[in-house]
Design a protein around this motif. Structure first.
Motif, mmCIF file in Angstrom:
data_model
loop_
_atom_site.group_PDB
_atom_site.id
_atom_site.type_symbol
_atom_site.label_atom_id
_atom_site.label_comp_id
_atom_site.label_asym_id
_atom_site.label_seq_id
_atom_site.Cartn_x
_atom_site.Cartn_y
_atom_site.Cartn_z
ATOM 1 N N ASN A 237 0.839 -1.194 0.000
ATOM 2 C CA ASN A 237 0.000 0.000 0.000
ATOM 3 C C ASN A 237 0.878 1.249 0.000
ATOM 4 O OD1 ASN A 237 -2.766 -0.782 -0.093
ATOM 5 N ND2 ASN A 237 -2.606 -1.533 2.013
ATOM 6 N N PRO A 238 0.416 2.335 -0.610
ATOM 7 C CA PRO A 238 1.243 3.549 -0.682
ATOM 8 C C PRO A 238 1.700 4.066 0.683
ATOM 9 C CG PRO A 238 -0.591 3.711 -2.211
ATOM 10 C CD PRO A 238 -0.826 2.479 -1.389
ATOM 11 N N ASP A 239 0.901 3.881 1.728
ATOM 12 C CA ASP A 239 1.260 4.389 3.055
ATOM 13 C C ASP A 239 1.912 3.332 3.945
ATOM 14 O OD1 ASP A 239 -0.932 2.782 3.468
ATOM 15 O OD2 ASP A 239 -2.067 4.263 4.642
ATOM 16 N N SER A 240 2.301 2.195 3.362
ATOM 17 C CA SER A 240 2.928 1.131 4.152
ATOM 18 C C SER A 240 4.273 1.578 4.694
ATOM 19 C CB SER A 240 3.122 -0.115 3.274
ATOM 20 O OG SER A 240 3.894 -1.090 3.932
ATOM 21 N N ASP A 241 4.651 1.023 5.861
ATOM 22 C CA ASP A 241 5.965 1.323 6.430
ATOM 23 C C ASP A 241 7.050 0.415 5.862
ATOM 24 O OD1 ASP A 241 5.210 -1.042 7.622
ATOM 25 O OD2 ASP A 241 5.748 -0.435 9.664
ATOM 26 N N ILE A 242 6.683 -0.474 4.955
ATOM 27 C CA ILE A 242 7.669 -1.319 4.270
ATOM 28 C C ILE A 242 8.359 -0.478 3.206
ATOM 29 C CG2 ILE A 242 7.984 -3.312 2.755
ATOM 30 C CD1 ILE A 242 5.585 -4.609 4.156
ATOM 31 N N SER A 243 9.697 -0.455 3.243
ATOM 32 C CA SER A 243 10.430 0.363 2.268
ATOM 33 C C SER A 243 11.503 -0.413 1.505
ATOM 34 C CB SER A 243 11.075 1.562 2.965
ATOM 35 O OG SER A 243 11.989 1.139 3.968
ATOM 36 N N VAL A 244 11.989 -1.514 2.080
ATOM 37 C CA VAL A 244 13.020 -2.337 1.432
ATOM 38 C C VAL A 244 12.681 -3.809 1.665
ATOM 39 C CG1 VAL A 244 14.878 -0.625 1.587
ATOM 40 C CG2 VAL A 244 14.458 -2.187 3.512
ATOM 41 N N PRO A 245 13.256 -4.730 0.882
ATOM 42 C CA PRO A 245 12.889 -6.138 0.988
ATOM 43 C C PRO A 245 13.044 -6.755 2.377
ATOM 44 C CG PRO A 245 14.027 -5.783 -1.074
ATOM 45 C CD PRO A 245 14.122 -4.493 -0.309
ATOM 46 N N VAL A 246 14.049 -6.355 3.137
ATOM 47 C CA VAL A 246 14.210 -6.975 4.462
ATOM 48 C C VAL A 246 13.019 -6.675 5.360
ATOM 49 C CG1 VAL A 246 16.737 -7.078 4.413
ATOM 50 C CG2 VAL A 246 15.593 -5.017 5.272
ATOM 51 N N ASP A 247 12.241 -5.644 5.027
ATOM 52 C CA ASP A 247 11.048 -5.334 5.803
ATOM 53 C C ASP A 247 9.945 -6.370 5.633
ATOM 54 O OD1 ASP A 247 12.270 -3.011 6.704
ATOM 55 O OD2 ASP A 247 11.335 -1.733 5.191
ATOM 56 N N PHE A 248 10.097 -7.286 4.657
ATOM 57 C CA PHE A 248 9.104 -8.347 4.497
ATOM 58 C C PHE A 248 9.179 -9.362 5.635
ATOM 59 C CE2 PHE A 248 9.936 -7.757 -0.318
ATOM 60 C CZ PHE A 248 9.071 -6.674 -0.357
ATOM 61 N N VAL A 249 10.295 -9.416 6.320
ATOM 62 C CA VAL A 249 10.474 -10.381 7.418
ATOM 63 C C VAL A 249 9.424 -10.132 8.492
ATOM 64 C CG1 VAL A 249 12.024 -11.211 9.216
ATOM 65 C CG2 VAL A 249 12.930 -10.620 6.953
ATOM 66 N N GLY A 250 8.716 -11.174 8.877
ATOM 67 C CA GLY A 250 7.671 -11.057 9.878
ATOM 68 C C GLY A 250 6.346 -10.551 9.339
ATOM 69 N N ARG A 251 6.282 -10.318 8.028
ATOM 70 C CA ARG A 251 5.055 -9.799 7.416
ATOM 71 C C ARG A 251 4.375 -10.881 6.583
ATOM 72 N NH1 ARG A 251 5.104 -4.079 7.695
ATOM 73 N NH2 ARG A 251 6.862 -3.476 9.027
ATOM 74 N N LYS A 252 3.127 -10.616 6.236
ATOM 75 C CA LYS A 252 2.340 -11.520 5.412
ATOM 76 C C LYS A 252 2.474 -11.090 3.951
ATOM 77 C CE LYS A 252 -1.507 -12.920 7.173
ATOM 78 N NZ LYS A 252 -2.937 -13.002 7.612
ATOM 79 N N VAL A 253 3.058 -11.951 3.131
ATOM 80 C CA VAL A 253 3.347 -11.638 1.731
ATOM 81 C C VAL A 253 2.618 -12.630 0.825
ATOM 82 C CG1 VAL A 253 5.135 -11.430 -0.033
ATOM 83 C CG2 VAL A 253 5.603 -10.672 2.314
ATOM 84 N N GLY A 254 1.829 -12.103 -0.091
ATOM 85 C CA GLY A 254 1.080 -12.948 -1.009
ATOM 86 C C GLY A 254 1.913 -13.363 -2.212
ATOM 87 N N VAL A 255 1.867 -14.634 -2.554
ATOM 88 C CA VAL A 255 2.572 -15.178 -3.727
ATOM 89 C C VAL A 255 1.619 -16.110 -4.472
ATOM 90 C CG1 VAL A 255 4.890 -14.998 -2.752
ATOM 91 C CG2 VAL A 255 3.521 -17.057 -2.330
ATOM 92 N N PRO A 256 1.874 -16.380 -5.768
ATOM 93 C CA PRO A 256 0.977 -17.284 -6.503
ATOM 94 C C PRO A 256 0.912 -18.678 -5.891
ATOM 95 C CG PRO A 256 2.383 -16.065 -8.012
ATOM 96 C CD PRO A 256 2.909 -15.798 -6.636
ATOM 97 N N ALA A 257 2.038 -19.183 -5.416
ATOM 98 C CA ALA A 257 2.085 -20.493 -4.761
ATOM 99 C C ALA A 257 3.408 -20.623 -4.028
ATOM 100 C CB ALA A 257 1.924 -21.625 -5.777
ATOM 101 N N ILE A 258 3.429 -21.503 -3.036
ATOM 102 C CA ILE A 258 4.648 -21.775 -2.285
ATOM 103 C C ILE A 258 5.574 -22.651 -3.136
ATOM 104 C CG2 ILE A 258 5.589 -22.724 -0.142
ATOM 105 C CD1 ILE A 258 3.705 -20.294 0.217
ATOM 106 N N LYS A 259 6.873 -22.428 -2.982
ATOM 107 C CA LYS A 259 7.905 -23.186 -3.693
ATOM 108 C C LYS A 259 7.794 -23.052 -5.212
ATOM 109 C CE LYS A 259 9.593 -26.275 -0.160
ATOM 110 N NZ LYS A 259 10.173 -27.589 0.138
ATOM 111 N N THR A 260 7.468 -21.856 -5.648
ATOM 112 C CA THR A 260 7.505 -21.500 -7.057
ATOM 113 C C THR A 260 8.648 -20.513 -7.270
ATOM 114 O OG1 THR A 260 5.933 -19.725 -6.663
ATOM 115 C CG2 THR A 260 5.032 -21.838 -7.409
#
Length: 336
Positions: free
Chosen positions: A138-161
């Motif tokens: 989202n535009p107002d998210s506090d995520i700014s760099v990839p390491v910020d994905f740690v501990g967050r919920k990230v949507g992907v098409p499928a696991i192990k793809t």
């Protein structure tokens, strides 16, 4: 990591073999894929109904298959994984397939070979650098760099793809711990909506959805799904059975020649790519206004390039053992 279904490509090949499909398929291959008639001129090709199929669609639109005395009918793949039994049963002769699906099929003993490159990683990665797919928030998210994905919920098409694997590599190489990301499988068409509704904190749309949504201000790009340092490695390839390759060496050579002629025309020529995308892939002009045009393979992938993807797949346990790259790619003479 959270998985919402159990149908990832990695898990489904064992089901095919356990059901006995492999044995029946190999018999069908020799009957349907030109085993009794060498160098067929008519091909049904399963492909991605997206920009990833630009070289195939360009070869059709610009007459490159006709120039090589081939008649090609392109049909959409539901997924690369679903294309495998169609290849083995002779329903299609060639299929466009992502590299992980191909490697997994090979490691399970399925007799498939690359007949031409299709897509390749377009960039060397980088924060806010666009590519064919990316991780958005989202535009107002506090995520700014990839390491910020740690501990967050990230949507992907499928696991192990490939997307899942690449995000993990991007985060780990930046100093994070990707094992602490909560990956959630989400339908591709809902990647933007789920971010906007807060059901996931980041997600991975592909083109043209990603660029259009960024332009409209719905989301913000953090990083593409391209792994730093791997620009040019194969992301997808056109694949056929070994029987088809061995029985139709001239057809395989002509097919590759047409694909690479189209790729040479499209690479670096945005207008040519957009024209094919609109007329052949049926994307609307408004979808294409901001779209990122992916790099297309202009030659067979090398063993070194294939190995780089395999090494990454081993690192993240998408593959349990490395398939041998020595005879993965069909040669011009159709031999092994």
């Amino acid at each position: 990591m959270k998985t919402l279904n159990n149908t990832s490509p990695v898990r489904r090949f064992g089901t095919l073999i356990a059901a006995g499909v492999l044995t029946a398929s190999l018999v069908a291959c020799s009957d349907s894929n030109g085993g009794n008639s060498e160098n067929v001129s008519e091909l049904t090709v399963g492909s991605s109904p997206s920009l990833a199929a630009l070289s195939l669609q360009g070869a059709i639109a610009n007459g490159h298959f006709e120039d090589n005395e081939l008649s090609v009918n392109a049909v959409p793949n539901k997924s690369a994984n679903d294309a495998v039994p169609q290849l083995l049963n002779g329903g299609i002769q060639v299929a466009q397939m992502d590299m992980l699906t191909f490697f997994k099929a090979r490691s399970e003993g399925l007799p498939l070979k690359i007949v031409a490159g299709a897509g390749e990683q377009s960039t060397d990665g980088g924060n806010e650098v666009p590519s064919g797919a990316g991780v958005v928030v989202n535009p107002d998210s506090d995520i700014s760099v990839p390491v910020d994905f740690v501990g967050r919920k990230v949507g992907v098409p499928a696991i192990k793809t490939q997307t899942w694997m690449n995000i993990r590599a991007i985060v780990d190489d930046a100093g994070g711990d990707s094992s602490q990301i909560e990956f959630v499988e989400v339908p591709p068409a809902q990647t933007i909506d789920l971010v906007n509704r807060g059901e996931v904190e980041a997600s991975t749309p592909s083109e043209p959805l990603m660029s259009a949504s960024i332009a409209e201000g719905k989301v913000r790009l953090i990083h593409s799904t391209d792994v730093p340092g791997l620009k040019g490695v194969p992301s997808s390839a056109f694949v056929a059975t070994e029987d088809f390759v061995n029985n139709n060496p001239d057809t395989v050579r002509k097919f590759a020649d047409a694909i690479y002629a189209a790729a040479a025309e499209v690479n670096g020529d945005r207008e040519a790519a957009l024209d094919i995308a609109e007329k052949q892939i049926n994307l609307r002009p408004e979808q294409l206004e901001h779209v990122f045009v992916p790099a297309l393979a202009a030659d067979h992938p090398t063993s070194e390039e294939l190995q780089k993807v395999i090494d990454l797949a081993i690192r993240y346990e998408v593959l349990t053992e490395a398939p041998d790259t020595a005879d993965m790619v069909a040669q011009a003479d159709g031999g092994n």
